[in-house]
Design an enzyme around this catalytic site. Structure first.
Site, PDB file in Angstrom:
ATOM      1  N   GLY A  32       0.806  -1.228   0.000  1.00 56.50           N
ATOM      2  CA  GLY A  32       0.000   0.000   0.000  1.00 56.50           C
ATOM      3  C   GLY A  32       0.831   1.266   0.000  1.00 56.50           C
ATOM      4  O   GLY A  32       2.021   1.254  -0.314  1.00 56.50           O
ATOM      5  N   LEU A  34       0.301   3.572  -2.147  1.00 57.89           N
ATOM      6  CA  LEU A  34       0.628   3.377  -3.565  1.00 57.89           C
ATOM      7  C   LEU A  34       1.162   4.645  -4.222  1.00 57.89           C
ATOM      8  O   LEU A  34       0.688   5.750  -3.953  1.00 57.89           O
ATOM      9  CB  LEU A  34      -0.615   2.893  -4.323  1.00 57.89           C
ATOM     10  CG  LEU A  34      -1.217   1.570  -3.833  1.00 57.89           C
ATOM     11  CD1 LEU A  34      -2.411   1.182  -4.705  1.00 57.89           C
ATOM     12  CD2 LEU A  34      -0.192   0.441  -3.798  1.00 57.89           C
ATOM     13  N   GLY A  37       5.271   3.936  -8.913  1.00 59.01           N
ATOM     14  CA  GLY A  37       5.970   2.653  -9.089  1.00 59.01           C
ATOM     15  C   GLY A  37       4.967   1.507  -9.045  1.00 59.01           C
ATOM     16  O   GLY A  37       4.946   0.643  -9.931  1.00 59.01           O
ATOM     17  N   HIS A  38       4.111   1.515  -8.029  1.00 60.96           N
ATOM     18  CA  HIS A  38       3.068   0.489  -7.936  1.00 60.96           C
ATOM     19  C   HIS A  38       2.138   0.565  -9.147  1.00 60.96           C
ATOM     20  O   HIS A  38       1.735  -0.457  -9.709  1.00 60.96           O
ATOM     21  CB  HIS A  38       2.218   0.698  -6.671  1.00 60.96           C
ATOM     22  CG  HIS A  38       2.973   0.594  -5.386  1.00 60.96           C
ATOM     23  ND1 HIS A  38       3.182   1.673  -4.559  1.00 60.96           N
ATOM     24  CD2 HIS A  38       3.547  -0.462  -4.764  1.00 60.96           C
ATOM     25  CE1 HIS A  38       3.842   1.295  -3.491  1.00 60.96           C
ATOM     26  NE2 HIS A  38       4.093   0.003  -3.580  1.00 60.96           N
ATOM     27  N   GLY A 148       8.385  -5.487  -8.846  1.00 58.56           N
ATOM     28  CA  GLY A 148       9.274  -4.433  -9.315  1.00 58.56           C
ATOM     29  C   GLY A 148      10.746  -4.831  -9.214  1.00 58.56           C
ATOM     30  O   GLY A 148      11.159  -5.482  -8.257  1.00 58.56           O
ATOM     31  N   GLN A 149      11.514  -4.400 -10.210  1.00 57.80           N
ATOM     32  CA  GLN A 149      12.970  -4.614 -10.150  1.00 57.80           C
ATOM     33  C   GLN A 149      13.604  -3.769  -9.057  1.00 57.80           C
ATOM     34  O   GLN A 149      14.734  -3.993  -8.677  1.00 57.80           O
ATOM     35  CB  GLN A 149      13.598  -4.277 -11.510  1.00 57.80           C
ATOM     36  CG  GLN A 149      13.253  -5.300 -12.575  1.00 57.80           C
ATOM     37  CD  GLN A 149      13.955  -5.039 -13.884  1.00 57.80           C
ATOM     38  OE1 GLN A 149      14.182  -3.888 -14.252  1.00 57.80           O
ATOM     39  NE2 GLN A 149      14.287  -6.082 -14.605  1.00 57.80           N
ATOM     40  N   GLN A 154      14.263  -9.408  -3.726  1.00 52.83           N
ATOM     41  CA  GLN A 154      12.934  -9.992  -3.525  1.00 52.83           C
ATOM     42  C   GLN A 154      12.446 -10.660  -4.816  1.00 52.83           C
ATOM     43  O   GLN A 154      11.961 -11.799  -4.796  1.00 52.83           O
ATOM     44  CB  GLN A 154      11.957  -8.889  -3.116  1.00 52.83           C
ATOM     45  CG  GLN A 154      10.496  -9.274  -3.170  1.00 52.83           C
ATOM     46  CD  GLN A 154       9.610  -8.184  -2.605  1.00 52.83           C
ATOM     47  OE1 GLN A 154       9.518  -8.042  -1.392  1.00 52.83           O
ATOM     48  NE2 GLN A 154       8.955  -7.418  -3.461  1.00 52.83           N
ATOM     49  N   LEU A 185      11.175   5.725  -6.714  1.00 53.38           N
ATOM     50  CA  LEU A 185       9.991   5.902  -5.865  1.00 53.38           C
ATOM     51  C   LEU A 185       9.908   4.773  -4.849  1.00 53.38           C
ATOM     52  O   LEU A 185      10.203   3.623  -5.149  1.00 53.38           O
ATOM     53  CB  LEU A 185       8.720   5.934  -6.722  1.00 53.38           C
ATOM     54  CG  LEU A 185       8.603   7.087  -7.709  1.00 53.38           C
ATOM     55  CD1 LEU A 185       7.268   7.024  -8.445  1.00 53.38           C
ATOM     56  CD2 LEU A 185       8.736   8.431  -7.005  1.00 53.38           C
ATOM     57  N   SER A 187       7.556   3.875  -0.970  1.00 54.11           N
ATOM     58  CA  SER A 187       6.636   4.354   0.078  1.00 54.11           C
ATOM     59  C   SER A 187       7.431   4.961   1.233  1.00 54.11           C
ATOM     60  O   SER A 187       6.958   5.864   1.921  1.00 54.11           O
ATOM     61  CB  SER A 187       5.771   3.204   0.587  1.00 54.11           C
ATOM     62  OG  SER A 187       5.103   2.596  -0.492  1.00 54.11           O
TER      63      SER A 187
HETATM   64  P1  AMP Z   1       5.881  -2.533  -1.691  1.00 58.79           P
HETATM   65  O1  AMP Z   1       4.522  -1.939  -1.538  1.00 58.79           O
HETATM   66  O2  AMP Z   1       6.982  -1.595  -1.351  1.00 58.79           O
HETATM   67  O3  AMP Z   1       5.996  -3.894  -1.063  1.00 58.79           O
HETATM   68  O4  AMP Z   1       6.054  -2.780  -3.245  1.00 58.79           O
HETATM   69  C1  AMP Z   1       5.127  -3.542  -3.972  1.00 58.79           C
HETATM   70  C2  AMP Z   1       5.694  -3.843  -5.338  1.00 58.79           C
HETATM   71  O5  AMP Z   1       5.932  -2.616  -6.026  1.00 58.79           O
HETATM   72  C3  AMP Z   1       7.036  -4.582  -5.272  1.00 58.79           C
HETATM   73  O6  AMP Z   1       7.067  -5.570  -6.287  1.00 58.79           O
HETATM   74  C4  AMP Z   1       8.027  -3.477  -5.524  1.00 58.79           C
HETATM   75  O7  AMP Z   1       9.234  -3.925  -6.099  1.00 58.79           O
HETATM   76  C5  AMP Z   1       7.264  -2.602  -6.502  1.00 58.79           C
HETATM   77  N1  AMP Z   1       7.795  -1.244  -6.491  1.00 58.79           N
HETATM   78  C6  AMP Z   1       7.941  -0.419  -5.427  1.00 58.79           C
HETATM   79  N2  AMP Z   1       8.534   0.735  -5.805  1.00 58.79           N
HETATM   80  C7  AMP Z   1       8.762   0.643  -7.129  1.00 58.79           C
HETATM   81  C8  AMP Z   1       9.355   1.509  -8.111  1.00 58.79           C
HETATM   82  N3  AMP Z   1       9.834   2.700  -7.797  1.00 58.79           N
HETATM   83  N4  AMP Z   1       9.407   1.070  -9.394  1.00 58.79           N
HETATM   84  C9  AMP Z   1       8.935  -0.153  -9.724  1.00 58.79           C
HETATM   85  N5  AMP Z   1       8.377  -1.010  -8.856  1.00 58.79           N
HETATM   86  C10 AMP Z   1       8.290  -0.622  -7.583  1.00 58.79           C
END
Ligand code: AMP
Length: 283
Positions: A32, A34, A37-38, A148-149, A154, A185, A187
């Site tokens: 969340g 969001l 990136g998300h 996300g890369q 992960q 980006l 959170s």
């Molecule tokens: P999180 O909410 O931080 O667990 O992220 C959820 C998904 O979004 C994960 O697969 C992250 O790698 C991806 N993600 C987070 N930030 C970015 C970003 N800046 N660019 C691409 N993917 C992202």
């Protein structure tokens, strides 16, 4: 858009889509708060699959005792709006008590991949990640899942989990989304004040310096890392502490002396005002 908080409701929804409509079904797991990136993951999921589920769950088992679980940003209302505008079919936003019970099943991430870099600093983190992702896969039964890369380690561990357990799910890797200044980006960027943001910019600049060296055809790890390190050691408004900077093989996460195009990953993690920030370059 559907909103589910109970695991059984998500399972029924996905069963309906998979069995009755035989459609492709995307899962985008998130914690969340969001951002774009998300959103890029959601958009890719929309482009590739007929139905899209986004999960929003701040997973307690992937946080260590001294980490930011309780203060992690939670913005469900705004997140639901973003999902709705993006054309998401269903959001799954459970609470911890419906995802975990007594006598919980533990999952152990592949040791070689999970005990280094992030896993060395956040011991047990990837066990928690695998545990929740496996639960989400089990409930949502997706054909595709989007990661996300940005969280390179992960992604690599989830890909390995899917291979090891013969899960019939395509893992789709999505590129890092940055703001206009280059900052990846996250959170957790919400924790940064102005001087910390200025400082954090050195991290993406360090990645850029490495990419310039590589573009010149210089492939030895020492030169690539030195170019990055020079940027990371510049004077900053607040201290920047490099936790790791490594050129690794993207499948084994083992450090390599020379870059191999298509197989390499430059990883950087740094701490700015107590906030841990990650960035990387897939080459
Ligand atoms: P999180 O909410 O931080 O667990 O992220 C959820 C998904 O979004 C994960 O697969 C992250 O790698 C991806 N993600 C987070 N930030 C970015 C970003 N800046 N660019 C691409 N993917 C992202």
């Amino acid at each position: 858009m559907e909103l589910f908080t109970q695991p059984k409701d998500l399972a029924n929804f996905s069963q309906h889509i998979r069995q009755e409509h035989k459609k492709t079904l995307a899962l985008v797991p998130t914690m969340g708060a969001l951002h774009k990136g998300h959103l890029s993951l959601i958009q890719k999921a929309k482009a590739m699959c007929e139905n899209v589920i986004v999960s929003i769950f701040v997973n307690p088992t992937q946080f260590g005792a001294n980490e930011d679980f309780s203060k992690y940003p939670r913005k469900l209302e705004a997140d639901l709006e973003i999902c709705k505008s993006a054309g998401v079919d269903a959001v799954f936003a459970p609470d911890a008590s419906s995802m975990y019970g007594e006598n919980e099943m533990g999952i152990i991430a592949p040791k070689n991949l999970s005990s280094v870099f992030e896993g060395a600093i956040r011991v047990g983190h990837f066990d928690g990640v695998c545990q929740i992702v496996l639960k989400l896969f089990s409930l949502a039964n997706p054909t595709h899942a989007f990661f996300g890369q940005k969280d390179a380690q992960q992604l690599i561990i989830i890909e390995q989990m899917v291979r090891s357990l013969f899960l019939p799910i395509s893992i789709v890797a999505c590129p890092i989304i940055r703001d206009s200044s280059g900052l990846a980006l996250s959170s957790r960027n919400a924790y940064l004040d102005e001087p910390s943001i200025k400082t954090a910019l050195k991290i993406s600049q360090a990645i850029y310096e490495a990419s310039k060296v590589i573009a010149q055809g210089i492939f030895d790890a020492t030169s690539i890392k030195q170019a990055s390190l020079k940027k990371l050691q510049e004077e900053t408004p607040v201290p920047l502490e490099v936790e790791y900077l490594a050129l690794v093989n993207r499948y084994t996460l083992k450090e390599i002396p020379t870059l191999e195009v298509g197989k390499s990953l430059l990883l950087v993690a740094a701490r700015v005002s107590k906030v841990r920030l990650l960035d990387n370059l897939w080459i």
